[in-house]
Design a protein around this motif. Sequence first.
Motif, PDB file in Angstrom:
ATOM      1  N   VAL A   1     -18.238  52.711  14.870  1.00 52.82           N
ATOM      2  CA  VAL A   1     -18.556  51.358  14.416  1.00 52.82           C
ATOM      3  C   VAL A   1     -17.586  50.409  15.107  1.00 52.82           C
ATOM      4  CG1 VAL A   1     -18.731  49.789  12.448  1.00 52.82           C
ATOM      5  CG2 VAL A   1     -19.421  52.186  12.208  1.00 52.82           C
ATOM      6  N   ASP A   2     -18.136  49.395  15.746  1.00 48.62           N
ATOM      7  CA  ASP A   2     -17.362  48.498  16.613  1.00 48.62           C
ATOM      8  C   ASP A   2     -16.546  47.487  15.808  1.00 48.62           C
ATOM      9  OD1 ASP A   2     -16.383  46.993  18.699  1.00 48.62           O
ATOM     10  OD2 ASP A   2     -18.252  45.912  19.040  1.00 48.62           O
ATOM     11  N   PHE A   3     -15.233  47.559  15.962  1.00 55.33           N
ATOM     12  CA  PHE A   3     -14.324  46.565  15.396  1.00 55.33           C
ATOM     13  C   PHE A   3     -13.482  45.935  16.504  1.00 55.33           C
ATOM     14  CE2 PHE A   3     -15.293  49.081  11.652  1.00 55.33           C
ATOM     15  CZ  PHE A   3     -15.287  48.167  10.610  1.00 55.33           C
ATOM     16  N   SER A   4     -14.063  45.813  17.694  1.00 54.82           N
ATOM     17  CA  SER A   4     -13.302  45.303  18.836  1.00 54.82           C
ATOM     18  C   SER A   4     -12.900  43.843  18.672  1.00 54.82           C
ATOM     19  CB  SER A   4     -14.105  45.479  20.136  1.00 54.82           C
ATOM     20  OG  SER A   4     -15.363  44.830  20.039  1.00 54.82           O
TER      21      SER A   4
ATOM     22  N   PRO B   1      -9.735  57.801  13.555  1.00 52.48           N
ATOM     23  CA  PRO B   1     -10.422  58.838  12.785  1.00 52.48           C
ATOM     24  C   PRO B   1     -10.190  58.785  11.285  1.00 52.48           C
ATOM     25  CG  PRO B   1      -9.369  59.773  14.741  1.00 52.48           C
ATOM     26  CD  PRO B   1      -8.872  58.370  14.599  1.00 52.48           C
ATOM     27  N   VAL B   2      -9.056  58.205  10.850  1.00 52.90           N
ATOM     28  CA  VAL B   2      -8.813  58.152   9.406  1.00 52.90           C
ATOM     29  C   VAL B   2      -9.307  56.843   8.790  1.00 52.90           C
ATOM     30  CG1 VAL B   2      -6.953  59.832   9.335  1.00 52.90           C
ATOM     31  CG2 VAL B   2      -6.411  57.437   9.780  1.00 52.90           C
ATOM     32  N   VAL B   3     -10.132  56.102   9.520  1.00 50.99           N
ATOM     33  CA  VAL B   3     -10.847  54.951   8.964  1.00 50.99           C
ATOM     34  C   VAL B   3     -12.327  55.265   9.131  1.00 50.99           C
ATOM     35  CG1 VAL B   3     -11.208  52.461   9.021  1.00 50.99           C
ATOM     36  CG2 VAL B   3      -8.973  53.408   9.649  1.00 50.99           C
ATOM     37  N   ALA B   4     -12.927  55.767   8.061  1.00 49.80           N
ATOM     38  CA  ALA B   4     -14.272  56.338   8.213  1.00 49.80           C
ATOM     39  C   ALA B   4     -15.057  56.295   6.909  1.00 49.80           C
ATOM     40  CB  ALA B   4     -14.175  57.780   8.700  1.00 49.80           C
ATOM     41  N   LEU B   5     -16.369  56.368   7.058  1.00 50.25           N
ATOM     42  CA  LEU B   5     -17.312  56.505   5.947  1.00 50.25           C
ATOM     43  C   LEU B   5     -18.049  57.821   6.144  1.00 50.25           C
ATOM     44  CD1 LEU B   5     -19.133  55.410   3.582  1.00 50.25           C
ATOM     45  CD2 LEU B   5     -20.493  54.263   5.368  1.00 50.25           C
TER      46      LEU B   5
ATOM     47  N   HIS C   1     -13.859  51.969  15.514  1.00 52.14           N
ATOM     48  CA  HIS C   1     -13.373  51.943  16.893  1.00 52.14           C
ATOM     49  C   HIS C   1     -12.941  50.508  17.199  1.00 52.14           C
ATOM     50  CE1 HIS C   1     -13.158  52.290  21.232  1.00 52.14           C
ATOM     51  NE2 HIS C   1     -13.324  53.605  21.127  1.00 52.14           N
ATOM     52  N   ASP C   2     -11.708  50.343  17.690  1.00 51.18           N
ATOM     53  CA  ASP C   2     -11.178  48.986  17.859  1.00 51.18           C
ATOM     54  C   ASP C   2     -11.433  48.393  19.242  1.00 51.18           C
ATOM     55  OD1 ASP C   2      -9.359  50.128  19.608  1.00 51.18           O
ATOM     56  OD2 ASP C   2      -7.599  49.823  18.328  1.00 51.18           O
ATOM     57  N   GLY C   3     -12.309  49.049  20.019  1.00 49.40           N
ATOM     58  CA  GLY C   3     -12.593  48.574  21.369  1.00 49.40           C
ATOM     59  C   GLY C   3     -11.826  49.331  22.427  1.00 49.40           C
ATOM     60  N   GLU C   4     -10.702  49.925  22.013  1.00 49.74           N
ATOM     61  CA  GLU C   4      -9.925  50.746  22.927  1.00 49.74           C
ATOM     62  C   GLU C   4      -9.819  52.186  22.456  1.00 49.74           C
ATOM     63  OE1 GLU C   4      -6.132  49.178  23.962  1.00 49.74           O
ATOM     64  OE2 GLU C   4      -6.944  47.316  24.760  1.00 49.74           O
ATOM     65  N   ARG C   5      -9.699  52.364  21.150  1.00 51.73           N
ATOM     66  CA  ARG C   5      -9.565  53.734  20.669  1.00 51.73           C
ATOM     67  C   ARG C   5     -10.196  53.909  19.298  1.00 51.73           C
ATOM     68  NH1 ARG C   5      -5.052  55.334  17.555  1.00 51.73           N
ATOM     69  NH2 ARG C   5      -3.740  53.624  16.845  1.00 51.73           N
ATOM     70  N   LEU C   6     -10.483  55.153  19.011  1.00 56.92           N
ATOM     71  CA  LEU C   6     -11.070  55.539  17.737  1.00 56.92           C
ATOM     72  C   LEU C   6      -9.970  55.654  16.688  1.00 56.92           C
ATOM     73  CD1 LEU C   6     -14.066  56.365  17.090  1.00 56.92           C
ATOM     74  CD2 LEU C   6     -13.301  58.736  17.267  1.00 56.92           C
TER      75      LEU C   6
ATOM     76  N   LYS D   1      -7.707  69.444  12.974  1.00 61.97           N
ATOM     77  CA  LYS D   1      -7.962  68.260  13.801  1.00 61.97           C
ATOM     78  C   LYS D   1      -9.197  67.532  13.287  1.00 61.97           C
ATOM     79  CE  LYS D   1      -4.780  68.841  17.055  1.00 61.97           C
ATOM     80  NZ  LYS D   1      -3.719  67.859  17.321  1.00 61.97           N
ATOM     81  N   ILE D   2      -9.017  66.286  12.889  1.00 62.29           N
ATOM     82  CA  ILE D   2     -10.124  65.524  12.312  1.00 62.29           C
ATOM     83  C   ILE D   2     -11.267  65.356  13.305  1.00 62.29           C
ATOM     84  CG2 ILE D   2     -10.801  63.298  11.331  1.00 62.29           C
ATOM     85  CD1 ILE D   2      -7.981  62.970  10.281  1.00 62.29           C
ATOM     86  N   ASP D   3     -10.932  64.990  14.558  1.00 60.26           N
ATOM     87  CA  ASP D   3     -12.010  64.720  15.517  1.00 60.26           C
ATOM     88  C   ASP D   3     -12.844  65.964  15.814  1.00 60.26           C
ATOM     89  OD1 ASP D   3      -9.870  65.889  16.785  1.00 60.26           O
ATOM     90  OD2 ASP D   3      -9.881  64.556  18.533  1.00 60.26           O
ATOM     91  N   ARG D   4     -12.210  67.123  15.796  1.00 57.94           N
ATOM     92  CA  ARG D   4     -12.991  68.342  16.043  1.00 57.94           C
ATOM     93  C   ARG D   4     -13.931  68.633  14.881  1.00 57.94           C
ATOM     94  NH1 ARG D   4      -8.352  71.393  18.778  1.00 57.94           N
ATOM     95  NH2 ARG D   4      -7.999  72.418  16.776  1.00 57.94           N
ATOM     96  N   TRP D   5     -13.502  68.329  13.659  1.00 58.43           N
ATOM     97  CA  TRP D   5     -14.403  68.534  12.531  1.00 58.43           C
ATOM     98  C   TRP D   5     -15.543  67.521  12.576  1.00 58.43           C
ATOM     99  CZ3 TRP D   5     -15.195  65.622   7.810  1.00 58.43           C
ATOM    100  CH2 TRP D   5     -16.129  66.251   6.960  1.00 58.43           C
ATOM    101  N   TYR D   6     -15.248  66.270  12.902  1.00 61.21           N
ATOM    102  CA  TYR D   6     -16.317  65.276  13.028  1.00 61.21           C
ATOM    103  C   TYR D   6     -17.365  65.735  14.027  1.00 61.21           C
ATOM    104  CZ  TYR D   6     -13.521  61.690  10.561  1.00 61.21           C
ATOM    105  OH  TYR D   6     -12.814  60.969   9.633  1.00 61.21           O
TER     106      TYR D   6
END
Length: 205
Positions: free
Chosen positions: A169-172, A133-137, A126-131, A156-161
């Motif tokens: 994870v904060d990357f702001s 979804p295709v950067v994930a562990l 999460h970059d501080g403003e938005r998620l 939809k990736i977010d619905r599966w998550y």
Amino acid sequence: MITQGELSGLILAGGQGRRMGGRDKGLEPFAGRPLVAHVIERLEGRVARVMVNANRHLDDYRALADRVIVDAEGGFQGPLMGIYSGLLAAETPWLVVVPCDSPALPDDLVARLVAGIGQADIAVAHDGERLHPVVALMRTRLADDLAVALAAGERKIDRWYARHAWCEVDFSCCPEAFANLNTDDDKRRLEQALLRRAHEESQTP
């Protein structure tokens, strides 16, 4: 703590590149090299193996990555199918997923995802403003559940998550690192920005 040997890396490069005129985005030249080569650098030395999910120009990708995997099902079904294909192919308990069109991802991306996942099954940047979804562990044991979701028509990736224990994870501190390139103009702007940054860093005593 998750170790390097427990991690596989997956770069999603299996799309149709529609906003780039149908060109294979991962192989687009960027700062003198294929775009995907910049992303591979962010994973090399941090995971046991770097895989690229691609559906075209497989030999070109094989020259760059440890392994190339095609979608488990054809038809360019989107990034969730690419993730599923990577989960199936991984030989480790964990998979780091990144897109092929974000050449400025943080050098410590993998370490920060690992540090931030806690007891969750999936950690998403999460970059501080938005998620992103295709950067994930994520745990590779989720492959079976994803197969069920895909068979039911989920794309939809977010619905599966949301079916699983996941966390942000904060990357702001570095939102610009997640810039992705969808058009030729995007590519030119980011190339210029990275050249400026490199020049500024070279001038710093």
